[in-house]
Motif scaffolding. Structure first.
Motif, short mmCIF file in Angstrom:
data_model
loop_
_atom_site.label_atom_id
_atom_site.label_comp_id
_atom_site.label_asym_id
_atom_site.label_seq_id
_atom_site.Cartn_x
_atom_site.Cartn_y
_atom_site.Cartn_z
N GLY A 2 6.74 9.05 -12.65
CA GLY A 2 5.43 9.48 -13.10
C GLY A 2 4.66 8.35 -13.78
O GLY A 2 3.47 8.20 -13.59
N THR A 3 5.38 7.53 -14.59
CA THR A 3 4.70 6.41 -15.25
C THR A 3 4.32 5.33 -14.25
O THR A 3 3.30 4.67 -14.42
N GLU A 4 5.14 5.17 -13.20
CA GLU A 4 4.79 4.20 -12.15
C GLU A 4 3.54 4.65 -11.42
O GLU A 4 2.66 3.85 -11.11
N LEU A 5 3.43 5.95 -11.17
CA LEU A 5 2.27 6.49 -10.48
C LEU A 5 1.02 6.35 -11.35
O LEU A 5 -0.05 6.00 -10.85
N ALA A 6 1.19 6.59 -12.64
CA ALA A 6 0.05 6.42 -13.56
C ALA A 6 -0.39 4.96 -13.57
O ALA A 6 -1.59 4.66 -13.60
N GLY A 7 0.57 4.05 -13.52
CA GLY A 7 0.23 2.62 -13.45
C GLY A 7 -0.52 2.27 -12.17
O GLY A 7 -1.46 1.47 -12.19
N LEU A 8 -0.10 2.87 -11.07
CA LEU A 8 -0.79 2.64 -9.80
C LEU A 8 -2.21 3.19 -9.84
O LEU A 8 -3.14 2.56 -9.31
N ILE A 9 -2.38 4.35 -10.44
CA ILE A 9 -3.72 4.94 -10.56
C ILE A 9 -4.60 4.03 -11.41
O ILE A 9 -5.75 3.76 -11.07
N ARG A 10 -4.05 3.54 -12.53
CA ARG A 10 -4.83 2.63 -13.38
C ARG A 10 -5.17 1.35 -12.63
O ARG A 10 -6.28 0.82 -12.77
N ALA A 11 -4.25 0.85 -11.82
CA ALA A 11 -4.52 -0.35 -11.04
C ALA A 11 -5.62 -0.10 -10.01
O ALA A 11 -6.51 -0.94 -9.82
N MET A 104 -6.37 12.65 -5.90
CA MET A 104 -5.82 13.75 -5.11
C MET A 104 -4.62 13.29 -4.29
O MET A 104 -3.65 14.03 -4.14
N GLY A 105 -4.67 12.08 -3.77
CA GLY A 105 -3.52 11.54 -3.04
C GLY A 105 -2.31 11.38 -3.95
O GLY A 105 -1.18 11.68 -3.56
N ALA A 106 -2.56 10.93 -5.20
CA ALA A 106 -1.47 10.77 -6.15
C ALA A 106 -0.88 12.13 -6.53
O ALA A 106 0.35 12.28 -6.64
N VAL A 107 -1.73 13.13 -6.69
CA VAL A 107 -1.23 14.48 -7.00
C VAL A 107 -0.40 15.02 -5.85
O VAL A 107 0.66 15.62 -6.05
#
Length: 115
Positions: A2-11, A104-107
């Motif tokens: 989940g934290t990796e995904l949040a990092g990707l979203i921030r990137a 939406m893709g991340a979700v």
């Protein structure tokens, strides 16, 4: 994960912000300590940053509409300014939709993760 995904979203948000800066579009910074993105205590709030982005896009659209109405009614002859405002509103909306699609893709990816 989940934290990796949040990092990707921030990137992704940072990349979109850099693209917007190159286009000279006013976009909020993706800095977690930025007051426009947080709750005032330095905490990052994605919901608040999306609300701020929606308000900004809406404001751009309203300004563009006012300028176009002024040109249409003959109160102003600044057609170039009206067209530039219209294009800025269009780019702001397109950027917002790209962020929405990324989220939406991340979700969807999160929902596919095994529990």
């Amino acid at each position: 994960m989940g934290t990796e995904l949040a990092g990707l979203i921030r990137a992704d948000l940072a990349a979109l912000n850099n693209d917007a800066s190159r286009l000279n579009v006013m976009a909020p910074s993706v800095d977690a300590g930025h007051p426009a993105l947080g709750d005032g205590n330095g905490n990052f709030s994605f919901a608040q940053s999306m609300k701020n982005a929606l308000a900004s896009v809406d404001q751009d659209q309203q300004v563009a509409n006012q300028k176009m109405e002024a040109v249409d009614s003959g109160k102003s002859d600044d057609l170039v300014g009206a067209m530039l405002s219209s294009q800025q509103a269009n780019l702001s909306f397109s950027m917002l939709m790209q962020v929405r699609n990324k989220v939406m893709g991340a979700v969807d990816e999160l929902l596919k993760l095994p529990v």
